[in-house]
Scaffold this motif. Sequence first.
Motif, short mmCIF file in Angstrom:
data_model
loop_
_atom_site.label_atom_id
_atom_site.label_comp_id
_atom_site.label_asym_id
_atom_site.label_seq_id
_atom_site.Cartn_x
_atom_site.Cartn_y
_atom_site.Cartn_z
N GLY A 159 0.84 -1.19 0.00
CA GLY A 159 0.00 0.00 0.00
C GLY A 159 0.87 1.24 0.00
N GLN A 160 0.49 2.22 -0.77
CA GLN A 160 1.22 3.48 -0.81
C GLN A 160 0.24 4.63 -0.61
OE1 GLN A 160 3.19 3.49 -4.64
NE2 GLN A 160 5.01 2.55 -3.76
N LEU A 161 0.64 5.56 0.21
CA LEU A 161 -0.12 6.77 0.39
C LEU A 161 0.61 7.87 -0.37
CD1 LEU A 161 -2.32 8.51 1.70
CD2 LEU A 161 -0.79 8.79 3.67
N VAL A 162 -0.09 8.40 -1.37
CA VAL A 162 0.48 9.49 -2.16
C VAL A 162 -0.42 10.70 -1.99
CG1 VAL A 162 1.60 7.97 -3.83
CG2 VAL A 162 -0.73 8.74 -4.26
N GLU A 163 0.14 11.88 -2.26
CA GLU A 163 -0.68 13.08 -2.15
C GLU A 163 -0.28 14.09 -3.21
OE1 GLU A 163 -0.09 14.48 1.87
OE2 GLU A 163 1.82 15.39 1.37
N GLY A 164 -1.20 14.96 -3.49
CA GLY A 164 -0.97 16.03 -4.46
C GLY A 164 -1.18 15.54 -5.88
N CYS B 235 3.46 0.66 3.03
CA CYS B 235 3.45 -0.50 3.90
C CYS B 235 3.38 -1.75 3.05
CB CYS B 235 2.28 -0.45 4.88
SG CYS B 235 0.66 -0.47 4.07
N THR B 236 3.82 -2.86 3.63
CA THR B 236 3.80 -4.14 2.93
C THR B 236 3.35 -5.20 3.93
OG1 THR B 236 5.61 -3.46 1.51
CG2 THR B 236 5.17 -5.80 1.61
N ALA B 237 2.51 -6.11 3.46
CA ALA B 237 2.07 -7.24 4.29
C ALA B 237 2.14 -8.50 3.44
CB ALA B 237 0.65 -7.02 4.79
N SER B 238 2.43 -9.61 4.08
CA SER B 238 2.50 -10.90 3.38
C SER B 238 1.34 -11.78 3.81
CB SER B 238 3.81 -11.62 3.72
OG SER B 238 4.91 -10.87 3.28
N PHE B 239 0.96 -12.67 2.91
CA PHE B 239 -0.02 -13.71 3.25
C PHE B 239 0.36 -14.97 2.50
CE2 PHE B 239 -1.85 -11.65 -0.44
CZ PHE B 239 -2.41 -12.68 -1.19
#
Length: 183
Positions: A57-62, A71-75
């Motif tokens: 997941g990436q939070l970008v702005e503008g 963030c990164t998560a594994s499954f």
Amino acid sequence: QVFPGDPVSLTTTTLNVNPKRKPKFLWTSSGGKVAADGETAAVNTVNMLPGVYQVSGQLVEGDRQRLVASCTASFTVRAYQPPTLSCSADQTAINSGDPVAIRATGISPQNRPLSYSYGTTAGLISGAGPNAGLSTVGVSPGNVTVTCNVVDDKGQAASSSVSIVVAKPTPPPPAPIQPAMQS
């Protein structure tokens, strides 16, 4: 850890984000389709092969989508385990012609639907589901093997068998001797 078809849900929490800078979340996964709605996402694992996957997941702005946080998560997608099966008979020593009740007990570790079938080396077997019956009418003395089979909806199978000893039927007692008639 999930099985193919189980959902994977993700949620992020952000702090100190300026809503005037048009924050936006971007989600990617190394497998499966991602459906995202802001800070939450879900990965569809239908038909995924067993293995380890990552979701980022990436939070970008503008307007230029400047990276603010990631963030990164594994499954892990696990393979379905095959069913197990035990097979039993209500009698294991009979006379030819006696009926035998057969019981198959199948277990799917992931509670998949199971289908049963049966085979025999002698006699006639009938039944559906976990219960069957063996007719031994006309079966010669000796051993009869009944094979119980189970298959789950993923095509994984198991078999088990039970042996039944068939004896020659006891002959009827001799007819009583009738006294001779005197004339």
